[in-house]
Design a protein around this motif. Structure first.
Motif, PDB file in Angstrom:
ATOM      1  N   SER A  27       0.834  -1.200   0.000  1.00 42.47           N
ATOM      2  CA  SER A  27       0.000   0.000   0.000  1.00 42.47           C
ATOM      3  C   SER A  27       0.876   1.260   0.000  1.00 42.47           C
ATOM      4  O   SER A  27       0.644   2.193  -0.782  1.00 42.47           O
ATOM      5  N   TRP A  31       0.877   3.980  -3.073  1.00 43.65           N
ATOM      6  CA  TRP A  31       0.443   5.366  -2.892  1.00 43.65           C
ATOM      7  C   TRP A  31       1.610   6.350  -3.030  1.00 43.65           C
ATOM      8  O   TRP A  31       1.416   7.487  -3.442  1.00 43.65           O
TER       9      TRP A  31
ATOM     10  N   GLU B  23      -9.136  -4.305   8.646  1.00 41.24           N
ATOM     11  CA  GLU B  23      -7.884  -4.671   9.303  1.00 41.24           C
ATOM     12  C   GLU B  23      -6.794  -4.917   8.276  1.00 41.24           C
ATOM     13  O   GLU B  23      -5.657  -4.526   8.447  1.00 41.24           O
ATOM     14  N   ILE B  25      -4.493  -4.648   5.061  1.00 43.85           N
ATOM     15  CA  ILE B  25      -3.981  -3.547   4.262  1.00 43.85           C
ATOM     16  C   ILE B  25      -3.546  -4.104   2.914  1.00 43.85           C
ATOM     17  O   ILE B  25      -2.537  -4.796   2.800  1.00 43.85           O
ATOM     18  N   GLY B  26      -4.368  -3.838   1.906  1.00 45.02           N
ATOM     19  CA  GLY B  26      -4.073  -4.333   0.567  1.00 45.02           C
ATOM     20  C   GLY B  26      -3.317  -3.284  -0.229  1.00 45.02           C
ATOM     21  O   GLY B  26      -2.927  -2.240   0.303  1.00 45.02           O
ATOM     22  N   THR B  29      -5.326   0.034  -0.271  1.00 44.69           N
ATOM     23  CA  THR B  29      -5.891   0.521   0.985  1.00 44.69           C
ATOM     24  C   THR B  29      -5.328   1.905   1.308  1.00 44.69           C
ATOM     25  O   THR B  29      -4.117   2.116   1.287  1.00 44.69           O
TER      26      THR B  29
END
Lengths: 177, 250
Positions: A27, A31, B23, B25-26, B29
């Motif tokens: 993640s 991002w 809960e 987290i991919g 996410t």
């Protein structure tokens, strides 16, 4: 909450350090890539060209102003030079006029002196002539008086003999001689 | 964060949490880290785009800060990376602005510092590493390998030095990323340790003594502001140094 997050971190795996919880890396990296691309596009397309333009415009404006200031300075210096030249010319002309006036006055003065001299000479000649006349008149009177006196003396001493003309001649000869 | 209770774990502030529940987290996410990266983008954009929208000849305060930042990075790129490096200026500016933004926003109490995570600094450093390596090979072709062959050294020493050169080149992204991440992490952790100490001293009824950790926190906060800037600067200037190596090979 502290225990919760603790459990959370523990649940994701591994070591106590959240930095080493590799379950969160996907993640974060995704991002991060999105953020960097977005920021790069915003910066390279909008922000940086705009700031560069603004800075260049300002530099140009300042350079222009400096150029103009230099131009004005050059004009001011030229004007000063022209003023000084005019001043020098005026001064020269003033000197010339003064010299001319002085020469004129000199000339007039000389003329007046000459005229006065001529008048004085004329008067003196006149006076001398009159003196000469007076002197001549005086001599004539002396001759007449002398002649009369001589005739009277001769008439008293030698009555009847008197020759007026001869006496006058004799007196004249004495006087002239 | 975990401010309730007298015990504060100094590493809790670095925990990545999903913002919108759940809960797991991919890949997609959105977490607190994502949020603060976006806030950093917003702050940098506000400064450099909103702040300069007047395009004023006589700049406003915000515009002059934006111009200062621009001039600072531009000078750095020009003087360190050398001629021909201006094409990469937007890239380096983006890196510097992003790292600086994240570091500085991380100084807000209760915020999150994305650059304290190696998951952020390692990709940043690797991106620099690969970019620079690719530039080197594109610009010099296979001659770029000569970068690792120290010609001025005596011949017998050259292979040994080459091994050292290659290793030091490969270690670059490691030091590049760890320096930034570890600095940010350590500073924030130390701050939290002193904050925890403060709470413990107060909880133990030794109120006046709490001035000691308090003073340390104030000092550390000032130091951390410095570190936040210096580390962003170091990250950017090392990028310039690497870029210079790739462009000019020493």
């Amino acid at each position: 909450m502290a225990t919760e997050t603790h459990a959370d971190a523990a649940g994701h795996g591994s070591v106590g350090l959240p930095q080493l919880d590799f379950a969160t890396w996907d993640s974060q990296i995704f991002w991060l890539a999105v953020s960097l691309v977005v920021l790069f596009l915003l910066m390279s397309r909008i922000a940086l060209p705009r700031i560069q333009t603004v800075i260049e415009d300002r530099a140009d404006a300042i350079a222009d102003d400096l150029d103009r200031a230099a131009e004005y300075k050059r004009k001011a210096e030229a004007a000063e030079k022209a003023y000084e030249a005019a001043l020098a010319e005026a001064r020269a002309r003033a000197q010339k006029i003064a010299a001319e006036a002085r020469a004129e006055v000199q000339r007039e003065l000389a003329a007046a002196i000459a005229r006065a001299d001529a008048q004085i000479a004329e008067r003196m000649a006149e006076s001398e002539r009159r003196i000469a006349e007076i002197r001549a008149g005086a001599r004539e009177s002396v001759r007449a008086v002398a002649t009369e006196v001589a005739q009277a003396i001769v008439a008293r001493l030698l009555p009847g003999v008197a020759d007026d003309k001869a006496i006058a001649r004799a007196v004249g000869a004495r006087l002239d001689g | 964060m975990a401010t309730e209770g007298s015990f504060i774990h100094p590493m809790d502030q670095f925990v990545i949490k999903p913002l919108f529940g759940g809960e797991e987290i991919g890949l997609f996410t959105i977490t607190n880290s994502t949020l603060w990266m976006f806030i950093a983008i917003g702050a940098v954009s506000a400064l450099t785009i909103l702040g300069t929208r007047g395009r004023a000849l006589v700049p406003s305060r915000v515009q002059s800060v934006a111009e200062l930042l621009y001039g600072f990075v531009r000078n750095m790129v020009e003087s360190v990376a050398g001629p021909g490096s201006m094409a990469y200026f937007p890239y380096i500016f983006t890196l510097f602005a992003f790292v600086l933004g994240c570091n500085m926003l991380g100084m807000i109490p209760g915020s999150f510092t994305p650059t304290s995570h190696f998951a952020v600094t390692v990709p940043l450093a690797l991106a620099v590493f690969f970019t620079v390596t690719v530039i080197g090979f594109v610009k010099h072709g296979t001659h770029f390998l000569g970068f690792f062959w120290p010609k001025q050294a005596p011949l017998p020493l050259r292979p040994v030095l080459m091994v050292i050169e290659v290793i030091s080149y490969l270690v670059r992204p490691v030091s590049h990323s760890i320096r930034l991440g570890a600095n940010m992490m350590a500073g924030h952790a130390v701050l939290k340790v002193f904050a925890g100490l403060f709470a413990m001293v107060v909880a133990a009824g030794l109120g006046p003594l709490a001035i000691l950790p308090m003073g340390m926190m104030i000092g550390m906060t000032a130091l951390e502001f410095l570190v936040a800037f210096v580390q962003a600067y170091v990250f950017a200037i090392l990028t310039c140094v690497y870029l210079h190596d790739a462009l000019h090979m020493h």
